[in-house]
Design an enzyme around this catalytic site. Structure first.
Site, PDB file in Angstrom:
ATOM      1  N   ARG A 169      91.977  71.478  72.960  1.00 29.82           N
ATOM      2  CA  ARG A 169      91.791  72.172  71.676  1.00 29.82           C
ATOM      3  C   ARG A 169      91.842  71.182  70.512  1.00 29.82           C
ATOM      4  O   ARG A 169      91.045  71.263  69.574  1.00 29.82           O
ATOM      5  CB  ARG A 169      92.881  73.233  71.522  1.00 29.82           C
ATOM      6  CG  ARG A 169      92.789  74.030  70.215  1.00 29.82           C
ATOM      7  CD  ARG A 169      93.732  75.217  70.243  1.00 29.82           C
ATOM      8  NE  ARG A 169      93.688  75.963  68.995  1.00 29.82           N
ATOM      9  CZ  ARG A 169      94.675  76.008  68.104  1.00 29.82           C
ATOM     10  NH1 ARG A 169      95.806  75.351  68.336  1.00 29.82           N
ATOM     11  NH2 ARG A 169      94.561  76.714  66.998  1.00 29.82           N
ATOM     12  N   HIS A 227      88.986  70.530  67.672  1.00 29.30           N
ATOM     13  CA  HIS A 227      89.276  70.641  66.243  1.00 29.30           C
ATOM     14  C   HIS A 227      89.010  69.320  65.514  1.00 29.30           C
ATOM     15  O   HIS A 227      88.687  69.325  64.319  1.00 29.30           O
ATOM     16  CB  HIS A 227      90.733  71.069  66.033  1.00 29.30           C
ATOM     17  CG  HIS A 227      90.955  72.535  66.230  1.00 29.30           C
ATOM     18  ND1 HIS A 227      91.714  73.300  65.385  1.00 29.30           N
ATOM     19  CD2 HIS A 227      90.485  73.389  67.180  1.00 29.30           C
ATOM     20  CE1 HIS A 227      91.721  74.555  65.797  1.00 29.30           C
ATOM     21  NE2 HIS A 227      90.983  74.632  66.895  1.00 29.30           N
ATOM     22  N   ASP A 228      89.138  68.219  66.217  1.00 28.34           N
ATOM     23  CA  ASP A 228      88.816  66.927  65.611  1.00 28.34           C
ATOM     24  C   ASP A 228      87.301  66.767  65.494  1.00 28.34           C
ATOM     25  O   ASP A 228      86.765  66.475  64.419  1.00 28.34           O
ATOM     26  CB  ASP A 228      89.403  65.802  66.455  1.00 28.34           C
ATOM     27  CG  ASP A 228      89.064  64.425  65.909  1.00 28.34           C
ATOM     28  OD1 ASP A 228      89.157  64.231  64.671  1.00 28.34           O
ATOM     29  OD2 ASP A 228      88.695  63.531  66.698  1.00 28.34           O
ATOM     30  N   ASP A 260      86.450  61.421  65.405  1.00 23.26           N
ATOM     31  CA  ASP A 260      86.937  60.200  64.752  1.00 23.26           C
ATOM     32  C   ASP A 260      88.455  60.139  64.624  1.00 23.26           C
ATOM     33  O   ASP A 260      88.996  59.230  63.996  1.00 23.26           O
ATOM     34  CB  ASP A 260      86.311  60.076  63.359  1.00 23.26           C
ATOM     35  CG  ASP A 260      86.763  61.184  62.415  1.00 23.26           C
ATOM     36  OD1 ASP A 260      87.342  62.185  62.888  1.00 23.26           O
ATOM     37  OD2 ASP A 260      86.523  61.056  61.194  1.00 23.26           O
ATOM     38  N   GLU A 299      93.771  67.384  57.481  1.00 25.09           N
ATOM     39  CA  GLU A 299      93.309  68.445  58.382  1.00 25.09           C
ATOM     40  C   GLU A 299      94.466  69.147  59.078  1.00 25.09           C
ATOM     41  O   GLU A 299      94.412  70.345  59.344  1.00 25.09           O
ATOM     42  CB  GLU A 299      92.348  67.865  59.422  1.00 25.09           C
ATOM     43  CG  GLU A 299      91.019  67.401  58.838  1.00 25.09           C
ATOM     44  CD  GLU A 299      90.161  66.665  59.854  1.00 25.09           C
ATOM     45  OE1 GLU A 299      90.241  66.999  61.065  1.00 25.09           O
ATOM     46  OE2 GLU A 299      89.410  65.758  59.467  1.00 25.09           O
ATOM     47  N   ASN A 306      95.039  74.496  62.216  1.00 29.36           N
ATOM     48  CA  ASN A 306      95.592  73.331  62.908  1.00 29.36           C
ATOM     49  C   ASN A 306      97.116  73.312  62.962  1.00 29.36           C
ATOM     50  O   ASN A 306      97.699  72.423  63.597  1.00 29.36           O
ATOM     51  CB  ASN A 306      95.102  72.046  62.226  1.00 29.36           C
ATOM     52  CG  ASN A 306      93.639  71.783  62.494  1.00 29.36           C
ATOM     53  OD1 ASN A 306      93.094  72.219  63.511  1.00 29.36           O
ATOM     54  ND2 ASN A 306      92.979  71.079  61.587  1.00 29.36           N
ATOM     55  N   HIS A 319      87.839  78.016  76.650  1.00 31.85           N
ATOM     56  CA  HIS A 319      88.863  79.056  76.653  1.00 31.85           C
ATOM     57  C   HIS A 319      89.293  79.424  78.065  1.00 31.85           C
ATOM     58  O   HIS A 319      90.098  80.347  78.244  1.00 31.85           O
ATOM     59  CB  HIS A 319      88.357  80.303  75.930  1.00 31.85           C
ATOM     60  CG  HIS A 319      88.234  80.119  74.448  1.00 31.85           C
ATOM     61  ND1 HIS A 319      87.577  81.016  73.628  1.00 31.85           N
ATOM     62  CD2 HIS A 319      88.681  79.134  73.626  1.00 31.85           C
ATOM     63  CE1 HIS A 319      87.636  80.592  72.369  1.00 31.85           C
ATOM     64  NE2 HIS A 319      88.293  79.444  72.353  1.00 31.85           N
ATOM     65  N   ASP A 323      92.424  83.246  79.664  1.00 32.64           N
ATOM     66  CA  ASP A 323      91.643  83.545  80.865  1.00 32.64           C
ATOM     67  C   ASP A 323      92.626  84.086  81.903  1.00 32.64           C
ATOM     68  O   ASP A 323      93.119  83.340  82.750  1.00 32.64           O
ATOM     69  CB  ASP A 323      90.953  82.271  81.363  1.00 32.64           C
ATOM     70  CG  ASP A 323      90.046  82.518  82.558  1.00 32.64           C
ATOM     71  OD1 ASP A 323      89.980  83.664  83.029  1.00 32.64           O
ATOM     72  OD2 ASP A 323      89.409  81.562  83.028  1.00 32.64           O
TER      73      ASP A 323
END
Length: 278
Positions: free
Chosen positions: A63, A67-68, A75, A89, A95, A186, A238
């Protein structure tokens, strides 16, 4: 196992291709071979030490990677801390629940110490033995800019509708098929009740439930998630397979049991993509 490996391969390769094409000319396999010959072995060994002790860390690290990459490319800007003059961020609401930063810190410390042994190479072999493997070009530069506002604009929320999802993925050069495959992330991990509460109790503001959800699944979720439960209860994204990176997520979504609203909308591209992958 072959299906599992194909899904994992496609998932990660999409990241590498979609988010790094602009830097591709500067990347190459074994980029650090001369300056730090054992770098990849150190990274593999250190990460394996943490994952072997706490397997549930795999999903948070995946995750974090998403998100990065979805903000400024892959980066590492999501790793930058906020300062008195800048909210990074990490400070964005989406986050705040990221975890696994200590693993990244441990890897960086190990690289600085250049601690490597035969065990490191054994871990590298274990990675080959238990899953798909390919040579990944390296040499990406660390980002120096990290803005919470950019994370807010770029990260798809769990309640995003199909129009929003298509626009956000298209902005990254990704298609509906790519959306379907990346949603497969997910298949591992958990969530709190917060992102699904409205689907269960107040979907349109009239005290109703989301009609796209399977009725039996709604009943199961309501047993676990009571009104007002935002961060207390943990749910498997899941069910029955949340610790394993497999194709079961697509089966769950096809049965209208995707936990997030975005899972339901991602279904529009899942059938074609999974047929291609399998």
């Amino acid at each position: 196992m072959a299906i599992h490996q194909k899904l994992l391969s496609v998932f990660v390769l999409l990241f590498l291709l979609a988010f790094n094409l602009s830097y591709a000319q500067n990347l190459k396999v074994r980029f650090y071979h001369k300056t730090c010959p054992n770098l990849e072995a150190i990274v593999a060994a250190t990460t394996n030490q943490y994952i072997s002790r706490a397997p549930t860390l795999a999903a948070p690290l995946l995750r974090m990677h998403f998100h990065d990459c979805f903000v400024r490319g892959c980066d590492g800007s999501v790793l930058i801390n906020s300062t008195a003059s800048n909210q990074a961020e990490k400070a964005n609401t989406a986050n705040l629940s990221l975890r696994g930063f200590h693993v990244i810190d441990a890897v960086k410390s190990a690289v600085r110490r250049k601690e490597v042994s035969r065990h490191c190479f054994l871990c590298r072999y274990l990675g080959l033995h238990h899953g798909a493997f390919w040579q990944v070009p390296t040499g990406r530069r660390d980002g120096r800019v990290s803005l919470a506002s950019e994370a807010a604009r770029n990260l798809p929320p769990p309640f995003a509708n199909i129009t929003q999802l298509k626009a956000m993925f298209s902005g990254k050069g990704l298609s509906v098929k790519d959306l379907a495959v990346l949603s497969g992330g997910h298949t591992i991990g958990t969530s709190h009740c917060g992102p699904v509460t409205n689907r269960l109790y107040n979907f349109t503001g009239r005290g109703d439930t989301d009609p796209s959800l399977d009725k039996n699944y709604i009943a199961q979720l309501k047993i676990k998630c009571k009104p007002g439960d935002i961060t207390t209860t943990i749910l498997a994204m899941d069910p029955g397979s949340f610790k394993t990176f497999d194709e079961d997520y697509y089966t769950v979504v096809s049965k209208r049991r995707g936990l997030f609203q975005s899972d339901h909308y991602a279904k529009s591209g899942i059938r074609r993509q999974t047929e291609t992958v399998v």
